[in-house]
Design a protein around this motif. Structure first.
Motif, mmCIF file in Angstrom:
data_model
loop_
_atom_site.group_PDB
_atom_site.id
_atom_site.type_symbol
_atom_site.label_atom_id
_atom_site.label_comp_id
_atom_site.label_asym_id
_atom_site.label_seq_id
_atom_site.Cartn_x
_atom_site.Cartn_y
_atom_site.Cartn_z
ATOM 1 N N ILE A 197 85.645 -27.164 92.985
ATOM 2 C CA ILE A 197 86.780 -27.607 93.800
ATOM 3 C C ILE A 197 88.013 -26.876 93.278
ATOM 4 O O ILE A 197 88.610 -27.252 92.286
ATOM 5 N N ARG A 201 75.418 -38.928 92.597
ATOM 6 C CA ARG A 201 74.678 -40.088 93.107
ATOM 7 C C ARG A 201 73.226 -40.033 92.657
ATOM 8 O O ARG A 201 72.648 -41.038 92.211
ATOM 9 N N VAL A 205 87.146 -37.212 93.129
ATOM 10 C CA VAL A 205 85.755 -37.332 93.581
ATOM 11 C C VAL A 205 84.919 -38.042 92.523
ATOM 12 O O VAL A 205 84.097 -38.916 92.838
ATOM 13 N N ALA A 258 82.733 -30.358 96.649
ATOM 14 C CA ALA A 258 82.929 -31.799 96.497
ATOM 15 C C ALA A 258 81.723 -32.570 97.024
ATOM 16 O O ALA A 258 81.264 -33.535 96.393
ATOM 17 N N GLY A 259 81.193 -32.140 98.183
ATOM 18 C CA GLY A 259 80.013 -32.806 98.741
ATOM 19 C C GLY A 259 78.790 -32.660 97.863
ATOM 20 O O GLY A 259 78.060 -33.643 97.614
ATOM 21 N N LEU A 260 78.555 -31.450 97.367
ATOM 22 C CA LEU A 260 77.398 -31.233 96.486
ATOM 23 C C LEU A 260 77.553 -32.001 95.180
ATOM 24 O O LEU A 260 76.589 -32.573 94.663
ATOM 25 N N SER A 298 85.809 -25.761 98.686
ATOM 26 C CA SER A 298 86.177 -26.988 97.987
ATOM 27 C C SER A 298 85.493 -28.204 98.589
ATOM 28 O O SER A 298 85.017 -29.087 97.868
ATOM 29 N N VAL A 299 85.424 -28.243 99.922
ATOM 30 C CA VAL A 299 84.739 -29.362 100.587
ATOM 31 C C VAL A 299 83.248 -29.343 100.271
ATOM 32 O O VAL A 299 82.647 -30.382 99.969
ATOM 33 N N VAL A 300 82.629 -28.162 100.331
ATOM 34 C CA VAL A 300 81.191 -28.045 100.024
ATOM 35 C C VAL A 300 80.922 -28.429 98.576
ATOM 36 O O VAL A 300 79.987 -29.182 98.272
ATOM 37 N N ALA A 356 79.312 -34.792 94.710
ATOM 38 C CA ALA A 356 79.126 -36.219 94.980
ATOM 39 C C ALA A 356 77.649 -36.562 95.135
ATOM 40 O O ALA A 356 77.166 -37.565 94.594
ATOM 41 N N LEU A 357 76.906 -35.717 95.876
ATOM 42 C CA LEU A 357 75.476 -35.954 96.065
ATOM 43 C C LEU A 357 74.726 -35.862 94.740
ATOM 44 O O LEU A 357 73.878 -36.719 94.419
ATOM 45 N N VAL A 401 82.761 -41.664 93.288
ATOM 46 C CA VAL A 401 81.303 -41.686 93.471
ATOM 47 C C VAL A 401 80.521 -41.876 92.187
ATOM 48 O O VAL A 401 79.303 -42.046 92.243
#
Length: 415
Positions: free
Chosen positions: A359, A401, A147, A393-395, A389-391, A397-398, A151
């Protein structure tokens, strides 16, 4: 004044670049393996996949189900590579210098204590099961670095090194947890045989160092490694620990000094890591993810997971406890030691990267299977780890960014 996350030494930088170069592909294959496992377990192939997972497979004196071969056998290759990473960090990397290693080490400890405490707090109030306290303590280094590479290409190298070192220490602590809390009754005779295998492996590696590329050397080392794994399995200690032990005894220096890119020298640890990492990242870990994530998802399971304090403890531990523990412990250490961040590194970078610590895929699933087995609660644990893990990874990545965008705006305003 001490500088935190400053310039890396030659050994650490080389180790970091090698790891980043391969982990992105490994993380993608890990995700694909988990996705395929979910698809096979819930599609028209569900009966076949279940039969395959529980089929007994005998190799020599060892007979295990296919899914157990993936968890106990193939994952030992992954832990062998982890052991090689650890020995490089201890001998020529960040963990060699206590002053530079203490920050990610404290961050790793904080990132394990906070999730465990959150899990126990939730389960003590709701009447859950405290046995799963260790599930949200682990970080999946392959997934996290993948990840990060996708990103956050503009992130300072020192922050990347912080995540890598933290994840390596996290793996070490997870190994200790598995050894201490998830080992069955010890068979001391087999344990002595396993220790003898590790010693023999260490002697063989050192005495044949000059002929390390000879086929007979590789064959003998593989045979010793397999026999050590069998002895560890029969000793009642989780078999993957054999991989760690074997990796830790491989030298990471060349004639007593760090490897050098200038003279083309590489250590035995580098040599074996380059040889075994593709097998670990491209085959062993994806196959483990395939069977570990292959649970049947139905309304009853989702309802059970949604009302299970164990599942909520895992999700909260990974998504909230990991970033909170990593960032808070690192900040407290810097305040107490009056250390400063290196130029170009901000606390928002550390906070953003700490989300990736949530993660917990590979090792979390392994600990979950050790704690709950193949019960209904064990299936709920798989769902919780996947969701968390998905949540995370999303947080992560955000957050990465946003931090990169904020850093760009700040630099433009300064210019």
């Amino acid at each position: 004044m001490n500088t935190v996350f400053g310039r890396l030494g030659p050994g650490s930088e080389r180790n970091l670049l090698d790891t980043l170069r391969g982990e992105r592909v490994g993380g993608i294959l890990l995700i694909l393996g988990a996705g395929l496992g979910l698809a096979l377990a819930n599609g028209p192939t569900s009966a076949w996949f279940s039969s395959l997972s529980h089929s007994e497979l005998s190799l020599g004196p060892v007979s295990l189900s296919v899914s157990h071969w993936a968890a106990d056998g193939l994952l030992a290759i992954f832990f062998f590579v982890v052991g090689l990473e650890l020995t490089r960090e201890f001998q020529v990397g960040e963990l060699r210098n206590v002053r530079s290693a203490v920050v990610p080490m404290v961050g790793a400890v904080g990132g394990m204590l906070a999730p465990a405490l959150i899990y126990l707090a939730i389960n003590s109030r709701a009447g859950g099961d405290p046995a799963g306290w260790a599930v949200p303590t682990a970080t999946d280094i392959a997934f996290a670095v993948a990840v990060l590479g996708l990103v956050a290409k503009g992130l300072p190298t020192a922050v990347r090194a912080f995540l890598l070192t933290l994840a390596v220490v996290d793996d070490l602590l997870a190994i200790v947890i598995i050894a201490v809390f998830f080992s069955d009754g010890i068979a001391w005779g087999w344990l002595a045989a396993a220790v003898a295998g590790v010693v023999l492996f260490a002697l063989m590696v050192r005495t044949t160092a000059a002929r390390r590329r000879a086929r007979w050397v590789s064959l003998v080392l593989v045979v010793i490694g397999v026999l050590t794994w069998v002895a560890t399995l029969n000793a009642g200690v989780h078999a993957t620990l054999a991989g760690v032990a074997l990796g830790l005894v491989v030298p990471a220096t060349v004639r007593g000094r760090a490897p050098s890119a200038e003279d083309g020298s590489d250590s035995l640890a580098e040599h074996y890591e380059h040889r075994w990492r593709p097998i670990s990242a491209g085959f062993a870990v994806p196959i483990f993810a395939l069977f570990a994530a292959g649970v049947v998802i139905d309304v009853d399971l989702l309802t059970t997971a949604a009302g299970d304090p164990v599942a909520w403890g895992i999700v909260a531990g990974l998504v909230i406890g990991k970033p909170l523990g990593i960032t808070a412990s690192t900040w407290v250490l810097c305040r107490l030691s009056r250390a400063s961040l290196a130029p170009g590194v901000a606390w928002r970078d550390i906070a953003a990267v700490s989300f990736l610590g949530g993660i917990g895929f590979t090792v979390s699933l392994l600990i979950g299977s050790l704690a709950f087995g193949e019960s209904a609660r064990g299936a709920a644990v798989v769902i919780a780890v996947l969701v968390a893990s998905v949540v995370a990874a999303g947080l992560g990545a955000l957050a990465l960014r946003l931090t990169r965008r904020a850093a760009t705006v700040t630099s433009e305003q300064t210019a």
